[in-house]
Design a protein around this motif. Structure first.
Motif, PDB file in Angstrom:
ATOM      1  N   ALA A 158      26.460 -40.135   5.940  1.00 59.42           N
ATOM      2  CA  ALA A 158      27.723 -39.488   5.430  1.00 59.42           C
ATOM      3  C   ALA A 158      28.719 -40.771   4.726  1.00 59.42           C
ATOM      4  N   THR A 159      28.521 -42.054   5.330  1.00 56.77           N
ATOM      5  CA  THR A 159      29.442 -43.131   5.098  1.00 56.77           C
ATOM      6  C   THR A 159      28.551 -44.068   4.254  1.00 56.77           C
ATOM      7  N   ALA A 160      27.172 -44.300   4.515  1.00 57.59           N
ATOM      8  CA  ALA A 160      26.370 -45.408   4.278  1.00 57.59           C
ATOM      9  C   ALA A 160      26.015 -45.373   3.037  1.00 57.59           C
ATOM     10  N   GLU A 161      25.614 -46.798   2.308  1.00 57.79           N
ATOM     11  CA  GLU A 161      25.015 -46.702   0.870  1.00 57.79           C
ATOM     12  C   GLU A 161      23.666 -46.440   1.057  1.00 57.79           C
ATOM     13  N   PRO A 162      23.309 -45.649   0.011  1.00 55.94           N
ATOM     14  CA  PRO A 162      21.797 -45.291  -0.231  1.00 55.94           C
ATOM     15  C   PRO A 162      21.186 -46.753  -0.802  1.00 55.94           C
ATOM     16  N   THR A 163      19.923 -46.935  -0.078  1.00 51.90           N
ATOM     17  CA  THR A 163      19.158 -48.386  -0.773  1.00 51.90           C
ATOM     18  C   THR A 163      17.943 -47.915  -1.161  1.00 51.90           C
ATOM     19  N   VAL A 164      17.178 -46.712  -0.847  1.00 52.61           N
ATOM     20  CA  VAL A 164      16.015 -46.498  -1.269  1.00 52.61           C
ATOM     21  C   VAL A 164      15.848 -44.890  -1.591  1.00 52.61           C
ATOM     22  N   GLU A 173      19.859 -49.013   8.204  1.00 59.37           N
ATOM     23  CA  GLU A 173      18.792 -48.085   9.049  1.00 59.37           C
ATOM     24  C   GLU A 173      17.611 -48.810   9.158  1.00 59.37           C
ATOM     25  N   ALA A 174      16.773 -48.528  10.385  1.00 55.50           N
ATOM     26  CA  ALA A 174      15.315 -48.983  10.424  1.00 55.50           C
ATOM     27  C   ALA A 174      14.593 -47.761  10.623  1.00 55.50           C
ATOM     28  N   ILE A 175      13.600 -47.716   9.677  1.00 57.62           N
ATOM     29  CA  ILE A 175      12.761 -46.417   9.684  1.00 57.62           C
ATOM     30  C   ILE A 175      11.312 -46.966   9.966  1.00 57.62           C
ATOM     31  N   GLY A 176      10.692 -45.988  10.750  1.00 56.48           N
ATOM     32  CA  GLY A 176       9.326 -46.231  11.060  1.00 56.48           C
ATOM     33  C   GLY A 176       8.544 -45.276  10.305  1.00 56.48           C
ATOM     34  N   LEU A 177       7.634 -45.431   9.850  1.00 56.18           N
ATOM     35  CA  LEU A 177       6.578 -44.775   8.980  1.00 56.18           C
ATOM     36  C   LEU A 177       5.462 -44.662  10.122  1.00 56.18           C
ATOM     37  N   ILE A 178       4.927 -43.336  10.362  1.00 54.85           N
ATOM     38  CA  ILE A 178       3.774 -43.202  11.354  1.00 54.85           C
ATOM     39  C   ILE A 178       2.933 -42.245  10.673  1.00 54.85           C
ATOM     40  N   GLY A 179       1.879 -42.258  11.227  1.00 55.32           N
ATOM     41  CA  GLY A 179       0.709 -41.365  10.707  1.00 55.32           C
ATOM     42  C   GLY A 179      -0.655 -41.915  10.985  1.00 55.32           C
ATOM     43  N   PRO A 180      -1.759 -41.121  10.951  1.00 61.71           N
ATOM     44  CA  PRO A 180      -3.166 -41.526  11.054  1.00 61.71           C
ATOM     45  C   PRO A 180      -3.354 -42.399  10.069  1.00 61.71           C
ATOM     46  N   LEU A 236      10.356 -54.665   4.324  1.00 66.65           N
ATOM     47  CA  LEU A 236       9.014 -53.833   4.110  1.00 66.65           C
ATOM     48  C   LEU A 236       8.164 -54.413   5.302  1.00 66.65           C
ATOM     49  N   ILE A 237       7.962 -54.023   6.534  1.00 63.32           N
ATOM     50  CA  ILE A 237       6.909 -54.515   7.230  1.00 63.32           C
ATOM     51  C   ILE A 237       5.779 -53.611   7.573  1.00 63.32           C
ATOM     52  N   ASP A 238       4.709 -54.224   7.447  1.00 64.62           N
ATOM     53  CA  ASP A 238       3.370 -53.390   7.370  1.00 64.62           C
ATOM     54  C   ASP A 238       2.554 -53.928   8.562  1.00 64.62           C
ATOM     55  N   GLU A 239       2.457 -53.461   9.738  1.00 64.54           N
ATOM     56  CA  GLU A 239       1.660 -53.716  11.049  1.00 64.54           C
ATOM     57  C   GLU A 239       1.917 -55.032  11.350  1.00 64.54           C
ATOM     58  N   ALA A 240       2.790 -55.847  11.055  1.00 63.17           N
ATOM     59  CA  ALA A 240       3.257 -57.367  11.367  1.00 63.17           C
ATOM     60  C   ALA A 240       3.262 -57.428  12.905  1.00 63.17           C
ATOM     61  N   LEU A 241       3.810 -56.144  13.491  1.00 62.92           N
ATOM     62  CA  LEU A 241       4.527 -56.419  14.787  1.00 62.92           C
ATOM     63  C   LEU A 241       3.193 -55.913  15.594  1.00 62.92           C
ATOM     64  N   ARG A 281      19.422 -55.449  10.612  1.00 63.08           N
ATOM     65  CA  ARG A 281      19.956 -53.876  10.588  1.00 63.08           C
ATOM     66  C   ARG A 281      21.422 -54.194  10.646  1.00 63.08           C
ATOM     67  N   GLU A 282      21.811 -54.990  11.469  1.00 63.75           N
ATOM     68  CA  GLU A 282      23.192 -55.498  11.627  1.00 63.75           C
ATOM     69  C   GLU A 282      24.028 -56.180  10.501  1.00 63.75           C
ATOM     70  N   GLN A 283      23.119 -57.100   9.789  1.00 64.23           N
ATOM     71  CA  GLN A 283      23.456 -57.633   8.887  1.00 64.23           C
ATOM     72  C   GLN A 283      23.428 -56.923   7.488  1.00 64.23           C
ATOM     73  N   ALA A 284      23.414 -55.701   7.678  1.00 66.65           N
ATOM     74  CA  ALA A 284      23.437 -54.593   6.516  1.00 66.65           C
ATOM     75  C   ALA A 284      22.241 -54.475   5.750  1.00 66.65           C
ATOM     76  N   GLY A 285      20.929 -54.840   6.335  1.00 68.38           N
ATOM     77  CA  GLY A 285      19.627 -54.559   5.443  1.00 68.38           C
ATOM     78  C   GLY A 285      19.196 -53.060   6.012  1.00 68.38           C
ATOM     79  N   THR A 286      18.009 -52.855   5.153  1.00 68.59           N
ATOM     80  CA  THR A 286      17.232 -51.481   5.516  1.00 68.59           C
ATOM     81  C   THR A 286      15.890 -52.229   5.852  1.00 68.59           C
ATOM     82  N   VAL A 287      15.344 -51.662   7.079  1.00 64.64           N
ATOM     83  CA  VAL A 287      13.964 -52.013   7.487  1.00 64.64           C
ATOM     84  C   VAL A 287      13.117 -50.730   7.503  1.00 64.64           C
TER      85      VAL A 287
END
Length: 285
Positions: A11-17, A70-77, A185-190, A209-215
């Motif tokens: 409600a208060t955050a700025e959209p990034t994507v 936000e930190a958003i995980g993309l999951i799926g087969p 954008l992190i693709d399987e790096a972890l 995330r705390e430094q105002a990025g989106t992951v």
């Protein structure tokens, strides 16, 4: 973070994507068969497709909005469109239809990220940092920290062609995590590396995330998504199945694809809760 807390942040955050009804299609070229130059010339004149070429409709009408912090995980087969969607957000793949809007510069970090295999890790650290826009003085200041974070020891002075895939991935993450990114954008790096490296990586994602990025994090390691993300998007056959709080989405995914893992996790949680309750009762006696 609960669904209510996520809604309050949005409600208060700025959209990034903003991903608006995006369809992503790419082509796969099989064996071209015989015919040589005459056949190739004929196909060019008649505008025919190569034999064996087929189109893959990887992402089908996906829409969502990501917010700063936000930190958003993309999951799926496998084959669900996760990595393809990440490449599109990074600007490396144009949508067949729909649109993707970004506020800030996306930076893609993946196992296949380009590195100079014939150069040493030292040289790749310098080149990678320069590509991120760092000044030579900043690179010199951060160099030891990058090497320590990657944890590859004396291999830093050897060509990257001698590295395992896990070592290369750790070094890429260490370089990318040096700077704060508008959209990382992190693709399987972890997915590679030992438990200690994963803990360092998860802590660094929280800092970003705390430094105002989106992951955005694509991972088959659902534990990493639980630990690192507050939101998850579940993709199947190029479509969103669920978009919501990370633990709830991962639970729903495991219930469908790995019910035994979910049952084991719930049993551990119940056991921990029982142990804490017994400890509380003993302390009150």
């Amino acid at each position: 973070m609960s669904e209510a807390n996520i809604a309050a942040v949005r409600a208060t955050a700025e959209p990034t994507v903003v991903v608006d009804d995006v369809h992503l299609v790419y082509k796969i070229i099989g064996k071209s068969g015989k015919g040589g130059a005459p056949a190739a010339l004929r196909r060019m004149i008649l505008r025919e497709s190569l034999p064996g070429m087929r189109q893959v409709h990887a992402v089908r009408g996906v829409s969502f909005t990501a917010y700063r912090g936000e930190a958003i995980g993309l999951i799926g087969p496998n084959g669900s469109g996760k990595s393809t969607l990440l490449r599109a957000i990074a600007g490396l793949m144009p949508p067949a239809s729909g649109a993707i809007y970004t506020q800030g510069q996306p930076s893609l970090l993946g196992i296949s990220a380009a590195m100079m295999s014939d150069m040493t890790g030292e040289r790749n650290v310098v080149l990678g940092c320069l590509a991120l826009g760092m000044k030579p003085s900043e690179i010199a200041e951060q160099y030891e920290q990058i090497c320590e974070f990657a944890g590859i020891g004396e291999f830093i002075s050897l060509p990257m062609s001698t590295y395992s895939s896990g070592m290369g991935s750790r070094l890429r993450f260490a370089i990318a995590a040096t700077r704060t990114h508008d959209i990382l954008l992190i693709d399987e790096a972890l997915a590679t590396g030992d438990a200690q490296f994963r803990r360092r990586s998860e802590a660094r994602i929280r800092e970003l995330r705390e430094q105002a990025g989106t992951v955005f994090l694509v991972s088959h390691g659902l534990g990493v998504v639980r630990q690192s993300c507050d939101r998850a998007i579940w993709l199947e056959e190029g479509k969103i199945v669920v978009d919501g709080e990370a633990n709830a989405v991962v639970d729903a995914y495991e219930e469908r694809h790995d019910p035994e893992a979910l049952a084991e996790r719930l049993a551990v949680l119940r056991g921990n809760a029982t142990a804490m309750s017994d400890a509380d009762q003993e302390s009150s006696i």
